[in-house]
Design a protein around this motif. Structure first.
Motif, PDB file in Angstrom:
ATOM      1  N   GLU A 125      -9.104 -18.657  34.211  1.00  0.00           N
ATOM      2  CA  GLU A 125      -8.657 -17.001  34.926  1.00  0.00           C
ATOM      3  C   GLU A 125      -7.746 -17.951  35.727  1.00  0.00           C
ATOM      4  O   GLU A 125      -6.499 -17.023  35.849  1.00  0.00           O
ATOM      5  N   TYR A 126      -7.288 -19.280  36.379  1.00  0.00           N
ATOM      6  CA  TYR A 126      -6.707 -19.426  37.162  1.00  0.00           C
ATOM      7  C   TYR A 126      -5.529 -19.976  36.256  1.00  0.00           C
ATOM      8  O   TYR A 126      -4.793 -21.432  36.778  1.00  0.00           O
ATOM      9  N   CYS A 127      -6.142 -21.357  35.253  1.00  0.00           N
ATOM     10  CA  CYS A 127      -5.453 -21.991  33.993  1.00  0.00           C
ATOM     11  C   CYS A 127      -5.184 -20.933  32.247  1.00  0.00           C
ATOM     12  O   CYS A 127      -6.175 -21.650  31.968  1.00  0.00           O
ATOM     13  N   ALA A 128      -4.099 -21.010  32.660  1.00  0.00           N
ATOM     14  CA  ALA A 128      -3.591 -21.520  30.877  1.00  0.00           C
ATOM     15  C   ALA A 128      -3.485 -22.287  30.235  1.00  0.00           C
ATOM     16  O   ALA A 128      -2.882 -23.420  30.839  1.00  0.00           O
ATOM     17  N   THR A 129      -3.659 -21.869  29.211  1.00  0.00           N
ATOM     18  CA  THR A 129      -3.573 -23.637  28.472  1.00  0.00           C
ATOM     19  C   THR A 129      -1.854 -23.554  27.507  1.00  0.00           C
ATOM     20  O   THR A 129      -2.101 -24.330  26.735  1.00  0.00           O
ATOM     21  N   ASP A 130      -1.084 -22.788  27.419  1.00  0.00           N
ATOM     22  CA  ASP A 130      -0.998 -22.223  26.582  1.00  0.00           C
ATOM     23  C   ASP A 130       1.306 -23.033  26.915  1.00  0.00           C
ATOM     24  O   ASP A 130       1.715 -23.138  26.405  1.00  0.00           O
ATOM     25  N   ALA A 131       1.292 -23.974  28.622  1.00  0.00           N
ATOM     26  CA  ALA A 131       2.069 -24.367  28.837  1.00  0.00           C
ATOM     27  C   ALA A 131       3.052 -25.879  27.980  1.00  0.00           C
ATOM     28  O   ALA A 131       2.267 -26.764  27.157  1.00  0.00           O
ATOM     29  N   GLU A 132       3.781 -25.775  27.532  1.00  0.00           N
ATOM     30  CA  GLU A 132       4.889 -27.396  27.236  1.00  0.00           C
ATOM     31  C   GLU A 132       4.173 -28.348  27.167  1.00  0.00           C
ATOM     32  O   GLU A 132       3.569 -28.574  28.367  1.00  0.00           O
ATOM     33  N   PRO A 133       4.355 -29.382  26.027  1.00  0.00           N
ATOM     34  CA  PRO A 133       3.876 -30.590  26.156  1.00  0.00           C
ATOM     35  C   PRO A 133       4.470 -31.416  27.122  1.00  0.00           C
ATOM     36  O   PRO A 133       3.502 -32.215  27.824  1.00  0.00           O
ATOM     37  N   GLU A 134       5.686 -31.214  27.050  1.00  0.00           N
ATOM     38  CA  GLU A 134       6.091 -31.780  28.129  1.00  0.00           C
ATOM     39  C   GLU A 134       5.219 -31.629  29.217  1.00  0.00           C
ATOM     40  O   GLU A 134       5.704 -32.449  30.482  1.00  0.00           O
ATOM     41  N   PHE A 135       5.395 -30.493  30.188  1.00  0.00           N
ATOM     42  CA  PHE A 135       5.030 -30.006  31.662  1.00  0.00           C
ATOM     43  C   PHE A 135       3.663 -31.041  31.170  1.00  0.00           C
ATOM     44  O   PHE A 135       3.511 -31.719  32.987  1.00  0.00           O
ATOM     45  N   LEU A 136       2.938 -30.731  30.533  1.00  0.00           N
ATOM     46  CA  LEU A 136       1.813 -31.359  30.754  1.00  0.00           C
ATOM     47  C   LEU A 136       1.388 -33.428  31.274  1.00  0.00           C
ATOM     48  O   LEU A 136       0.826 -33.727  31.742  1.00  0.00           O
ATOM     49  N   ALA A 137       2.571 -33.770  29.683  1.00  0.00           N
ATOM     50  CA  ALA A 137       2.388 -35.259  30.018  1.00  0.00           C
ATOM     51  C   ALA A 137       2.979 -35.503  31.401  1.00  0.00           C
ATOM     52  O   ALA A 137       2.509 -36.444  31.670  1.00  0.00           O
ATOM     53  N   ALA A 138       4.452 -34.875  31.625  1.00  0.00           N
ATOM     54  CA  ALA A 138       4.982 -34.789  33.141  1.00  0.00           C
ATOM     55  C   ALA A 138       3.551 -35.031  34.670  1.00  0.00           C
ATOM     56  O   ALA A 138       3.742 -35.727  35.402  1.00  0.00           O
ATOM     57  N   SER A 139       3.018 -34.317  34.243  1.00  0.00           N
ATOM     58  CA  SER A 139       1.918 -34.475  34.860  1.00  0.00           C
ATOM     59  C   SER A 139       0.256 -35.157  34.721  1.00  0.00           C
ATOM     60  O   SER A 139      -0.341 -35.970  35.960  1.00  0.00           O
ATOM     61  N   GLU A 140       0.616 -35.271  33.504  1.00  0.00           N
ATOM     62  CA  GLU A 140      -0.263 -36.681  33.542  1.00  0.00           C
ATOM     63  C   GLU A 140      -0.586 -38.144  34.179  1.00  0.00           C
ATOM     64  O   GLU A 140      -0.831 -38.596  34.709  1.00  0.00           O
ATOM     65  N   THR A 141       0.795 -38.105  33.660  1.00  0.00           N
ATOM     66  CA  THR A 141       1.685 -39.255  34.246  1.00  0.00           C
ATOM     67  C   THR A 141       1.748 -39.649  35.710  1.00  0.00           C
ATOM     68  O   THR A 141       1.690 -40.944  35.965  1.00  0.00           O
ATOM     69  N   VAL A 142       1.698 -38.632  36.586  1.00  0.00           N
ATOM     70  CA  VAL A 142       2.069 -38.498  37.844  1.00  0.00           C
ATOM     71  C   VAL A 142       0.604 -38.791  38.260  1.00  0.00           C
ATOM     72  O   VAL A 142       0.161 -39.395  39.519  1.00  0.00           O
ATOM     73  N   ALA A 143      -0.141 -37.997  37.755  1.00  0.00           N
ATOM     74  CA  ALA A 143      -1.408 -38.095  38.511  1.00  0.00           C
ATOM     75  C   ALA A 143      -2.151 -39.412  38.461  1.00  0.00           C
ATOM     76  O   ALA A 143      -3.313 -40.053  39.313  1.00  0.00           O
ATOM     77  N   LYS A 144      -2.053 -40.267  37.229  1.00  0.00           N
ATOM     78  CA  LYS A 144      -2.141 -41.547  36.783  1.00  0.00           C
ATOM     79  C   LYS A 144      -2.095 -41.876  38.376  1.00  0.00           C
ATOM     80  O   LYS A 144      -2.930 -43.415  38.400  1.00  0.00           O
ATOM     81  N   THR A 145      -0.382 -42.318  38.671  1.00  0.00           N
ATOM     82  CA  THR A 145      -0.779 -43.217  40.292  1.00  0.00           C
ATOM     83  C   THR A 145      -1.047 -43.088  41.524  1.00  0.00           C
ATOM     84  O   THR A 145      -1.063 -43.477  42.242  1.00  0.00           O
ATOM     85  N   TRP A 146      -1.606 -42.014  41.346  1.00  0.00           N
ATOM     86  CA  TRP A 146      -2.289 -40.825  43.083  1.00  0.00           C
ATOM     87  C   TRP A 146      -2.912 -42.600  43.684  1.00  0.00           C
ATOM     88  O   TRP A 146      -4.235 -42.935  42.675  1.00  0.00           O
TER      89      TRP A 146
END
Length: 180
Positions: A104-125
């Motif tokens: 209910e807090y996380c839809a899965t319909d965001a554009e793939p570019e948003f997911l890619a940008a998020s995953e790339t940065v999170a891997k550096t945390w």
């Protein structure tokens, strides 16, 4: 010494499906628990003994937020949210990053570019690891007051959920990272 934020739980920890802020509030243990802290079979939640407490991992102040994908700015999209599951080792290193299941807090319909940008940065945390604090007794635990002072600190691997919200405000891209 880095400051730690305690959950204040004595019986069980909520899984990382919550979406808290920098002062994280939920985690699911992913390592093999010690005899005193057994994982519930059905959902991998850590169960703490009365003389134990848990401190969430603390994210490094140098962790950056993802950038709003430049190719999507001209589309003037409504706010979009991406949810990630981030695995953190006993040493505080990110071990795995993947899209969180829809909720209910996380839809899965965001554009793939948003997911890619998020995953790339999170891997550096980077993080200070989560800690299971084991005390001689409940009184020592209560005296520790949101720390492992007077007890034994046992680093724990955890999985946290992060919500990353991309939006445009007055034509300017804004990215908010919520969770941990």
């Amino acid at each position: 010494m880095t400051r730690w934020i305690a959950l204040g739980c004595t019986a069980a920890l909520a899984c990382g499906h919550a979406a808290p802020s920098h002062a994280q509030t939920a985690a699911a243990a992913t390592s093999a628990p010690a005899p005193a802290a057994k994982a519930a079979a059905h959902d991998n939640r850590m169960v703490l003994a009365d003389n134990e407490s848990f401190l969430m991992p603390l994210d490094d102040a140098k962790n950056v937020h993802p950038d709003y994908p430049q190719g999507l700015l001209a589309r003037n999209l409504p706010p979009r949210t991406v949810c990630l599951m981030v695995g953190i080792s006993e040493k505080g290193a990110v071990t795995v990053v993947h899209k969180a299941p829809a909720s209910e807090y996380c839809a899965t319909d965001a554009e793939p570019e948003f997911l890619a940008a998020s995953e790339t940065v999170a891997k550096t945390w980077k993080f200070d690891p989560a800690l299971r604090c084991v005390f001689r007794n409940v009184e020592d635990k209560e005296r520790a007051n949101a720390s492992c002072a007077g007890g034994k600190s046992v680093p724990q691997a955890v999985t946290l959920t992060y919500r990353i919200r991309f939006e445009q405000v007055n034509g300017q891209p804004k990215v908010h990272v919520i969770g941990g």
